[in-house]
Design a protein around this motif. Structure first.
Motif, PDB file in Angstrom:
ATOM      1  N   LYS A   1       0.829  -1.209   0.000  1.00  0.00           N
ATOM      2  CA  LYS A   1       0.000   0.000   0.000  1.00  0.00           C
ATOM      3  C   LYS A   1       0.868   1.266   0.000  1.00  0.00           C
TER       4      LYS A   1
ATOM      5  N   ILE B   1       0.507   5.059  -2.028  1.00  0.00           N
ATOM      6  CA  ILE B   1       0.506   6.318  -1.284  1.00  0.00           C
ATOM      7  C   ILE B   1       1.597   7.236  -1.807  1.00  0.00           C
TER       8      ILE B   1
ATOM      9  N   ASN C   1       0.464   8.597  -5.229  1.00  0.00           N
ATOM     10  CA  ASN C   1      -0.590   9.607  -5.147  1.00  0.00           C
ATOM     11  C   ASN C   1      -0.115  10.887  -4.484  1.00  0.00           C
TER      12      ASN C   1
ATOM     13  N   ASN D   1      -0.472  11.989  -1.430  1.00  0.00           N
ATOM     14  CA  ASN D   1      -1.496  12.598  -0.589  1.00  0.00           C
ATOM     15  C   ASN D   1      -0.999  12.563   0.856  1.00  0.00           C
TER      16      ASN D   1
ATOM     17  N   SER E   1      -3.444  10.795   3.543  1.00  0.00           N
ATOM     18  CA  SER E   1      -3.419   9.335   3.491  1.00  0.00           C
ATOM     19  C   SER E   1      -2.077   8.810   3.985  1.00  0.00           C
TER      20      SER E   1
ATOM     21  N   ASP F   1      -2.307   8.916   7.822  1.00  0.00           N
ATOM     22  CA  ASP F   1      -3.204   7.849   8.263  1.00  0.00           C
ATOM     23  C   ASP F   1      -2.520   6.492   8.165  1.00  0.00           C
ATOM     24  N   PHE F   2      -1.815   6.261   7.073  1.00  0.00           N
ATOM     25  CA  PHE F   2      -1.091   5.008   6.875  1.00  0.00           C
ATOM     26  C   PHE F   2       0.007   4.843   7.923  1.00  0.00           C
TER      27      PHE F   2
END
Length: 94
Positions: free
Chosen positions: A63, A67, A70, A72, A75, A78-79
């Motif tokens: 994942k 991330i 992207n 972001n 995110s 959060d990850f």
């Protein structure tokens, strides 16, 4: 006619891909550039010697590639927060 054709050629040559792709950035570099050490130390409660190991642990997750692609920041945070719990559980299991 000739000038009109030349102008038309100018506009047609610019019809290539107008969207430039951002260069692919490694997750570790992206995380270090967007999250300062205070976030990693105070919010995630990581020791300075654990930060490198934690980022490698996060980079192992597939994942992390999406991330980083992207880019972001929300995110990412959060990850990192989710992976912090797994990292702490792994550290206490040993």
């Amino acid at each position: 006619m000739r000038i009109g054709g030349m102008l038309l050629d100018l506009f047609l040559k610019d019809k290539g891909p107008s969207k430039k792709e951002a260069p692919e950035i490694a997750f570790r570099d992206f995380a270090q550039s967007k999250c300062d050490s205070a976030y990693l130390k105070k919010t995630l409660h990581l020791q300075p010697e654990e930060i490198g190991l934690f980022l490698e642990f996060c980079d192992a997750d597939p994942k992390s590639k999406t991330i980083a692609a992207n880019q972001n920041v929300l995110s990412l945070m959060d990850f990192l927060f989710e992976k912090n719990t797994a990292f702490k559980n792994l550290a206490t299991a040993n």
